[in-house]
Design a protein around this motif. Structure first.
Motif, mmCIF file in Angstrom:
data_model
loop_
_atom_site.group_PDB
_atom_site.id
_atom_site.type_symbol
_atom_site.label_atom_id
_atom_site.label_comp_id
_atom_site.label_asym_id
_atom_site.label_seq_id
_atom_site.Cartn_x
_atom_site.Cartn_y
_atom_site.Cartn_z
ATOM 1 N N ASP A 50 0.822 -1.152 0.001
ATOM 2 C CA ASP A 50 0.004 -0.061 0.009
ATOM 3 C C ASP A 50 0.884 1.236 -0.092
ATOM 4 O O ASP A 50 0.822 2.049 -0.828
ATOM 5 C CB ASP A 50 -0.790 -0.041 1.309
ATOM 6 C CG ASP A 50 -2.353 -0.528 0.931
ATOM 7 O OD1 ASP A 50 -2.473 -0.907 -0.278
ATOM 8 O OD2 ASP A 50 -2.935 -0.500 2.065
ATOM 9 N N PHE A 51 1.939 1.098 0.677
ATOM 10 C CA PHE A 51 2.809 2.243 1.071
ATOM 11 C C PHE A 51 3.496 2.533 -0.390
ATOM 12 O O PHE A 51 3.440 3.787 -0.799
ATOM 13 C CB PHE A 51 4.060 2.000 1.958
ATOM 14 C CG PHE A 51 4.663 3.254 2.400
ATOM 15 C CD1 PHE A 51 4.097 3.898 3.881
ATOM 16 C CD2 PHE A 51 5.635 3.673 1.707
ATOM 17 C CE1 PHE A 51 4.804 5.047 4.150
ATOM 18 C CE2 PHE A 51 6.310 4.868 2.195
ATOM 19 C CZ PHE A 51 5.914 5.440 3.409
ATOM 20 N N LEU A 52 3.972 1.664 -1.047
ATOM 21 C CA LEU A 52 4.558 1.925 -2.335
ATOM 22 C C LEU A 52 3.613 2.444 -3.395
ATOM 23 O O LEU A 52 4.006 3.187 -4.251
ATOM 24 C CB LEU A 52 5.126 0.684 -2.872
ATOM 25 C CG LEU A 52 6.503 -0.102 -2.036
ATOM 26 C CD1 LEU A 52 7.057 -1.227 -2.761
ATOM 27 C CD2 LEU A 52 7.594 1.018 -1.825
ATOM 28 N N ILE A 53 2.509 2.025 -3.249
ATOM 29 C CA ILE A 53 1.377 2.378 -4.355
ATOM 30 C C ILE A 53 1.019 3.765 -3.923
ATOM 31 O O ILE A 53 0.790 4.786 -4.712
ATOM 32 C CB ILE A 53 0.321 1.507 -4.389
ATOM 33 C CG1 ILE A 53 0.839 0.196 -5.083
ATOM 34 C CG2 ILE A 53 -0.811 2.148 -5.338
ATOM 35 C CD1 ILE A 53 -0.108 -0.962 -5.254
ATOM 36 N N LYS A 54 0.244 3.671 -2.657
ATOM 37 C CA LYS A 54 -0.294 5.284 -2.307
ATOM 38 C C LYS A 54 0.444 6.340 -1.909
ATOM 39 O O LYS A 54 -0.142 7.513 -1.852
ATOM 40 C CB LYS A 54 -1.430 5.014 -1.132
ATOM 41 C CG LYS A 54 -2.415 3.685 -1.721
ATOM 42 C CD LYS A 54 -3.198 3.551 -0.268
ATOM 43 C CE LYS A 54 -4.204 2.632 -0.838
ATOM 44 N NZ LYS A 54 -5.362 2.364 0.393
ATOM 45 N N HIS A 55 1.796 5.949 -1.329
ATOM 46 C CA HIS A 55 2.607 7.161 -0.934
ATOM 47 C C HIS A 55 3.661 7.423 -2.395
ATOM 48 O O HIS A 55 3.620 8.424 -2.957
ATOM 49 C CB HIS A 55 3.336 6.861 0.147
ATOM 50 C CG HIS A 55 2.525 7.421 1.397
ATOM 51 N ND1 HIS A 55 1.525 8.185 1.227
ATOM 52 C CD2 HIS A 55 2.424 6.984 2.537
ATOM 53 C CE1 HIS A 55 0.966 8.396 2.394
ATOM 54 N NE2 HIS A 55 1.654 7.456 3.204
ATOM 55 N N VAL A 56 4.229 6.266 -2.717
ATOM 56 C CA VAL A 56 5.558 6.531 -3.601
ATOM 57 C C VAL A 56 4.832 6.896 -4.932
ATOM 58 O O VAL A 56 5.511 7.636 -5.778
ATOM 59 C CB VAL A 56 6.459 5.503 -3.509
ATOM 60 C CG1 VAL A 56 7.775 5.803 -4.247
ATOM 61 C CG2 VAL A 56 6.995 5.231 -2.196
#
Ligand code: SAH
Length: 230
Positions: A50-56
Protein backbone atom coordinates in the motif's frame (compact mmCIF):
# COMPACT_ATOMS: atom_id res chain seq x y z
CA UNK A 1 14.85 -7.58 -4.50
CA UNK A 2 11.15 -8.32 -4.30
CA UNK A 3 10.39 -4.74 -3.28
CA UNK A 4 12.66 -3.40 -6.01
CA UNK A 5 10.80 -5.34 -8.67
CA UNK A 6 7.42 -4.43 -7.17
CA UNK A 7 8.19 -0.69 -7.13
CA UNK A 8 9.64 -0.78 -10.66
CA UNK A 9 6.50 -2.52 -11.82
CA UNK A 10 4.17 0.02 -10.15
CA UNK A 11 6.15 2.93 -11.56
CA UNK A 12 6.20 1.46 -15.05
CA UNK A 13 2.40 1.34 -14.88
CA UNK A 14 2.35 5.12 -14.50
CA UNK A 15 4.98 5.61 -17.20
CA UNK A 16 7.84 6.38 -14.83
CA UNK A 17 11.17 4.64 -15.47
CA UNK A 18 13.91 5.20 -12.92
CA UNK A 19 17.51 4.02 -12.58
CA UNK A 20 18.15 1.25 -10.04
CA UNK A 21 19.89 3.57 -7.59
CA UNK A 22 16.84 5.83 -7.49
CA UNK A 23 14.54 2.87 -6.86
CA UNK A 24 16.88 1.84 -4.02
CA UNK A 25 16.80 5.36 -2.62
CA UNK A 26 12.98 5.48 -2.73
CA UNK A 27 12.85 2.14 -0.90
CA UNK A 28 15.32 3.34 1.75
CA UNK A 29 13.14 6.38 2.31
CA UNK A 30 10.08 4.13 2.72
CA UNK A 31 11.94 2.07 5.30
CA UNK A 32 12.79 5.23 7.21
CA UNK A 33 9.20 6.50 7.19
CA UNK A 34 7.81 3.17 8.34
CA UNK A 35 10.47 2.88 11.06
CA UNK A 36 9.91 6.44 12.31
CA UNK A 37 6.16 5.84 12.17
CA UNK A 38 6.53 3.41 15.07
CA UNK A 39 7.47 6.28 17.38
CA UNK A 40 5.52 9.19 15.93
CA UNK A 41 2.53 9.38 13.66
CA UNK A 42 3.61 10.12 10.08
CA UNK A 43 1.22 8.00 8.05
CA UNK A 44 -1.83 5.79 8.49
CA UNK A 45 -0.55 3.50 5.71
CA UNK A 46 1.70 0.82 7.16
CA UNK A 47 1.27 -2.08 4.72
CA UNK A 48 4.37 -2.06 2.48
CA UNK A 49 2.58 -2.66 -0.82
CA UNK A 50 0.00 0.00 0.00
CA UNK A 51 2.83 2.31 0.94
CA UNK A 52 4.64 1.83 -2.38
CA UNK A 53 1.44 2.47 -4.32
CA UNK A 54 -0.37 5.13 -2.30
CA UNK A 55 2.64 7.18 -1.22
CA UNK A 56 5.56 6.60 -3.60
CA UNK A 57 3.82 5.87 -6.91
CA UNK A 58 1.11 8.43 -6.20
CA UNK A 59 3.72 11.12 -5.44
CA UNK A 60 5.32 10.55 -8.83
CA UNK A 61 2.06 11.04 -10.76
CA UNK A 62 2.80 14.76 -10.74
CA UNK A 63 6.42 14.47 -11.93
CA UNK A 64 5.53 14.85 -15.61
CA UNK A 65 3.84 18.21 -14.93
CA UNK A 66 7.05 19.75 -13.54
CA UNK A 67 9.25 21.63 -16.03
CA UNK A 68 13.01 20.99 -16.24
CA UNK A 69 15.14 22.60 -13.51
CA UNK A 70 12.07 23.93 -11.68
CA UNK A 71 12.21 25.33 -8.17
CA UNK A 72 9.39 23.46 -6.45
CA UNK A 73 7.63 24.08 -3.13
CA UNK A 74 5.57 21.25 -1.63
CA UNK A 75 2.98 22.74 0.74
CA UNK A 76 1.98 20.53 3.69
CA UNK A 77 4.61 17.95 2.84
CA UNK A 78 4.12 15.92 6.04
CA UNK A 79 6.54 13.00 6.03
CA UNK A 80 7.77 14.18 2.60
CA UNK A 81 5.04 13.40 0.07
CA UNK A 82 5.19 14.18 -2.76
CA UNK A 83 8.39 16.22 -2.05
CA UNK A 84 10.81 13.41 -1.37
CA UNK A 85 9.90 11.02 -4.22
CA UNK A 86 9.90 13.99 -6.63
CA UNK A 87 13.36 15.11 -5.45
CA UNK A 88 14.71 11.56 -5.72
CA UNK A 89 13.22 10.97 -9.17
CA UNK A 90 14.19 14.36 -10.61
CA UNK A 91 17.83 15.48 -10.09
CA UNK A 92 17.18 18.57 -12.17
CA UNK A 93 14.63 20.12 -9.78
CA UNK A 94 15.10 21.63 -6.32
CA UNK A 95 12.30 20.93 -3.87
CA UNK A 96 11.43 22.90 -0.73
CA UNK A 97 9.30 20.79 1.60
CA UNK A 98 7.13 23.09 3.72
CA UNK A 99 5.02 22.02 6.68
CA UNK A 100 3.68 23.70 9.78
CA UNK A 101 4.76 20.73 11.93
CA UNK A 102 8.46 21.21 12.71
CA UNK A 103 8.93 17.59 13.77
CA UNK A 104 7.92 16.37 10.31
CA UNK A 105 10.36 18.75 8.62
CA UNK A 106 13.14 17.58 10.93
CA UNK A 107 12.36 14.02 9.84
CA UNK A 108 12.50 14.97 6.14
CA UNK A 109 15.75 16.93 6.58
CA UNK A 110 17.41 14.09 8.47
CA UNK A 111 16.23 11.54 5.90
CA UNK A 112 17.59 13.65 3.05
CA UNK A 113 20.93 13.99 4.80
CA UNK A 114 21.27 10.31 5.58
CA UNK A 115 20.20 9.23 2.07
CA UNK A 116 22.44 11.81 0.38
CA UNK A 117 19.57 13.64 -1.33
CA UNK A 118 20.91 17.12 -1.98
CA UNK A 119 18.09 18.73 -3.96
CA UNK A 120 15.60 19.02 -1.10
CA UNK A 121 15.32 21.73 1.57
CA UNK A 122 12.87 22.00 4.42
CA UNK A 123 10.99 24.92 5.93
CA UNK A 124 8.93 24.53 9.11
CA UNK A 125 6.05 26.99 9.11
CA UNK A 126 2.71 27.84 7.61
CA UNK A 127 2.54 28.46 3.86
CA UNK A 128 0.62 31.72 4.30
CA UNK A 129 3.32 33.11 6.62
CA UNK A 130 6.31 32.60 4.29
CA UNK A 131 6.57 36.18 2.98
CA UNK A 132 10.26 35.76 2.21
CA UNK A 133 9.42 32.87 -0.09
CA UNK A 134 6.64 34.64 -2.01
CA UNK A 135 7.16 34.83 -5.80
CA UNK A 136 10.05 32.33 -5.55
CA UNK A 137 8.85 29.10 -7.11
CA UNK A 138 8.20 27.74 -10.59
CA UNK A 139 5.93 25.01 -9.22
CA UNK A 140 3.94 24.48 -6.04
CA UNK A 141 2.63 21.01 -5.24
CA UNK A 142 0.20 19.85 -2.54
CA UNK A 143 -1.32 16.50 -1.70
CA UNK A 144 -3.98 15.80 0.93
CA UNK A 145 -3.69 19.28 2.47
CA UNK A 146 -7.02 21.08 1.94
CA UNK A 147 -9.77 22.03 -0.47
CA UNK A 148 -8.93 23.65 -3.81
CA UNK A 149 -9.91 27.27 -3.04
CA UNK A 150 -7.75 27.15 0.11
CA UNK A 151 -4.86 25.51 -1.74
CA UNK A 152 -5.01 28.15 -4.45
CA UNK A 153 -4.82 30.96 -1.89
CA UNK A 154 -1.83 29.28 -0.19
CA UNK A 155 -0.04 28.43 -3.43
CA UNK A 156 -0.41 31.48 -5.69
CA UNK A 157 1.61 33.90 -3.50
CA UNK A 158 4.54 31.44 -3.47
CA UNK A 159 4.66 31.19 -7.27
CA UNK A 160 6.47 33.39 -9.75
CA UNK A 161 4.16 34.85 -12.41
CA UNK A 162 3.78 32.09 -15.00
CA UNK A 163 4.42 29.40 -12.35
CA UNK A 164 2.31 26.27 -11.94
CA UNK A 165 0.34 24.82 -9.03
CA UNK A 166 0.08 21.03 -9.28
CA UNK A 167 -2.51 19.58 -6.92
CA UNK A 168 -3.02 15.88 -6.22
CA UNK A 169 -6.71 15.01 -5.96
CA UNK A 170 -8.83 11.90 -6.32
CA UNK A 171 -11.08 13.41 -8.96
CA UNK A 172 -11.91 16.70 -10.64
CA UNK A 173 -15.14 17.40 -8.77
CA UNK A 174 -13.72 20.36 -6.82
CA UNK A 175 -13.06 22.26 -10.06
CA UNK A 176 -16.73 23.25 -10.12
CA UNK A 177 -16.17 25.53 -7.12
CA UNK A 178 -13.01 27.44 -8.01
CA UNK A 179 -14.01 30.10 -10.51
CA UNK A 180 -14.12 32.87 -7.87
CA UNK A 181 -10.76 31.85 -6.37
CA UNK A 182 -9.15 31.78 -9.83
CA UNK A 183 -10.52 35.19 -10.78
CA UNK A 184 -9.58 36.77 -7.45
CA UNK A 185 -6.08 35.29 -7.37
CA UNK A 186 -5.41 35.83 -11.10
CA UNK A 187 -4.90 32.21 -11.92
CA UNK A 188 -6.14 29.82 -14.57
CA UNK A 189 -6.88 26.09 -14.65
CA UNK A 190 -4.68 24.76 -17.44
CA UNK A 191 -4.82 20.99 -17.18
CA UNK A 192 -6.36 17.88 -15.67
CA UNK A 193 -4.60 14.54 -15.80
CA UNK A 194 -7.09 11.79 -14.98
CA UNK A 195 -5.33 8.59 -14.14
CA UNK A 196 -5.31 5.61 -11.78
CA UNK A 197 -2.86 3.96 -9.42
CA UNK A 198 -1.79 0.33 -10.01
CA UNK A 199 -4.42 -0.77 -7.45
CA UNK A 200 -7.18 0.92 -9.48
CA UNK A 201 -7.65 3.96 -7.19
CA UNK A 202 -8.64 6.99 -9.26
CA UNK A 203 -6.42 10.04 -9.27
CA UNK A 204 -6.59 13.53 -10.77
CA UNK A 205 -3.61 15.85 -11.12
CA UNK A 206 -4.97 19.39 -11.46
CA UNK A 207 -2.67 22.08 -12.81
CA UNK A 208 -3.15 25.85 -12.46
CA UNK A 209 -1.10 28.76 -13.77
CA UNK A 210 -0.39 32.07 -12.04
CA UNK A 211 -1.23 34.68 -14.67
CA UNK A 212 -0.37 37.89 -12.80
CA UNK A 213 0.88 39.04 -9.37
CA UNK A 214 -1.35 37.94 -6.49
CA UNK A 215 -3.32 40.93 -5.11
CA UNK A 216 -1.52 42.07 -1.92
CA UNK A 217 -4.42 41.27 0.44
CA UNK A 218 -3.76 37.52 -0.18
CA UNK A 219 -3.03 35.19 1.42
CA UNK A 220 -5.23 36.12 4.36
CA UNK A 221 -4.73 34.71 7.87
CA UNK A 222 -5.41 30.98 7.98
CA UNK A 223 -8.47 31.39 10.22
CA UNK A 224 -10.07 33.68 7.63
CA UNK A 225 -9.02 31.51 4.69
CA UNK A 226 -10.72 28.53 6.34
CA UNK A 227 -13.81 30.40 7.49
CA UNK A 228 -14.35 32.29 4.24
CA UNK A 229 -12.64 30.38 1.39
CA UNK A 230 -12.65 32.28 -1.90
N1 SAH B 1 1.33 15.90 1.80
C1 SAH B 1 1.49 14.85 2.78
C2 SAH B 1 0.87 15.18 4.13
C3 SAH B 1 -0.61 15.45 4.12
S1 SAH B 1 -1.26 15.79 5.74
C4 SAH B 1 0.93 13.56 2.22
O1 SAH B 1 0.28 13.60 1.19
O2 SAH B 1 1.16 12.50 2.84
C5 SAH B 1 -1.41 17.57 5.65
C6 SAH B 1 -0.16 18.28 6.13
O3 SAH B 1 -0.31 19.66 5.79
C7 SAH B 1 0.07 18.21 7.61
O4 SAH B 1 1.37 17.71 7.86
C8 SAH B 1 -0.08 19.67 8.10
O5 SAH B 1 0.84 19.97 9.13
C9 SAH B 1 0.22 20.45 6.82
N2 SAH B 1 -0.43 21.76 6.68
C10 SAH B 1 -1.77 22.05 6.72
N3 SAH B 1 -1.99 23.36 6.49
C11 SAH B 1 -0.77 23.92 6.29
C12 SAH B 1 -0.33 25.25 6.01
N4 SAH B 1 -1.20 26.25 5.90
N5 SAH B 1 0.99 25.47 5.85
C13 SAH B 1 1.88 24.46 5.98
N6 SAH B 1 1.53 23.18 6.26
C14 SAH B 1 0.22 22.92 6.41
Amino acid sequence: MQNTEALKNYLSQIGCELADEKIACLLSFCDRVLEANKSFNLTAITDYTDFLIKHVTDSLLGASEIPQNALVCDIGSGAGFPAMPLAIARDDITVTALDSTAKKMTFVAESARSLGIKNIKTVAGRAEDQKKLFCSFDVVTARAVSSLPILLELAMPLLKVGGLAVFYKTDESELAGVSNALKTLKAEHIGTKLTALPNGDKRAILTFKKLAPTPPQYPRQYGTIKKKPL
